[in-house]
Scaffold this active site. Structure first.
Site, PDB file in Angstrom:
ATOM      1  N   ASP A 118     -14.761  30.364 -36.319  1.00 55.01           N
ATOM      2  CA  ASP A 118     -15.137  31.243 -37.054  1.00 55.01           C
ATOM      3  C   ASP A 118     -14.041  31.288 -38.443  1.00 55.01           C
ATOM      4  O   ASP A 118     -13.085  30.851 -38.399  1.00 55.01           O
ATOM      5  CB  ASP A 118     -14.802  32.614 -36.153  1.00 55.01           C
ATOM      6  CG  ASP A 118     -15.839  32.760 -35.100  1.00 55.01           C
ATOM      7  OD1 ASP A 118     -17.121  32.377 -35.298  1.00 55.01           O
ATOM      8  OD2 ASP A 118     -15.594  33.117 -34.024  1.00 55.01           O
ATOM      9  N   ASP A 138     -23.327  33.344 -36.363  1.00 57.36           N
ATOM     10  CA  ASP A 138     -22.975  34.758 -36.012  1.00 57.36           C
ATOM     11  C   ASP A 138     -23.897  35.885 -36.801  1.00 57.36           C
ATOM     12  O   ASP A 138     -24.448  36.674 -36.421  1.00 57.36           O
ATOM     13  CB  ASP A 138     -21.450  35.341 -35.706  1.00 57.36           C
ATOM     14  CG  ASP A 138     -20.755  34.497 -34.943  1.00 57.36           C
ATOM     15  OD1 ASP A 138     -21.426  33.849 -34.202  1.00 57.36           O
ATOM     16  OD2 ASP A 138     -19.530  34.467 -35.158  1.00 57.36           O
TER      17      ASP A 138
END
Length: 160
Positions: A118, A138
């Site tokens: 991330d 995401d």
């Protein structure tokens, strides 16, 4: 006209989503991993490298077996429900491509690295609000789920 199988748009969007996700994660790993954080918009947006071993928002971090079981159950559930979709229109193919491309991107990370990379770090410092760090996959998953929820609330028929 109805179709029980996804159209070419679905496969194109899925592959493009997966490629863009993996390219951005490779860039983040090479460029951001050695750095603490890069501020792009002060008080709002940074690029911060994070390895997420959990699921959404880092829940169940370090629980590999539980996360794996959750992913398998979710996959079976999704495959069961796709049988009832009418794939003839552009909307299920686009939204399904976002959802599958994002899911495959994060799944590929888990298989290859044991975690998901991330790097988008959104926060509002003035109000001490911090959103969990996330990635392209995401974002695509959230867009797809949001689209599905809005479509359900709108009550309008599916466009062709």
């Amino acid at each position: 006209m109805t179709s029980r199988w996804p159209r070419p748009l679905f496969y194109l969007v899925t592959v493009l989503a997966l490629v863009i996700d993996q390219l951005t994660k490779a860039w983040a790993t090479a460029s951001l991993q050695p750095l603490p954080s890069i501020t792009l918009i002060p008080g709002f947006f940074n690029l911060t490298y994070v390895e997420n071993t959990g699921v959404a928002f880092g829940m169940f971090a370090g629980q590999g077996m539980l996360v794996g079981l959750f992913v398998v159950v979710l996959l079976i559930f999704a495959l069961y429900h796709t049988r009832s979709l009418n794939w003839a229109g552009w909307e299920p193919n686009l939204v399904g491509g976002f959802l599958c491309g994002g899911a495959f991107g994060n799944l590929l990370d888990r298989v290859r690295h044991g975690c998901v990379v991330d790097f988008f770090d959104v926060h509002i410092s003035v109000f001490h609000l911090k959103w969990p760090v996330f990635n392209v996959a995401d974002s695509l998953i959230c867009i797809a789920v949001g689209w599905i929820v809005l479509r359900q609330f709108s009550g309008s028929p599916n466009p062709k």
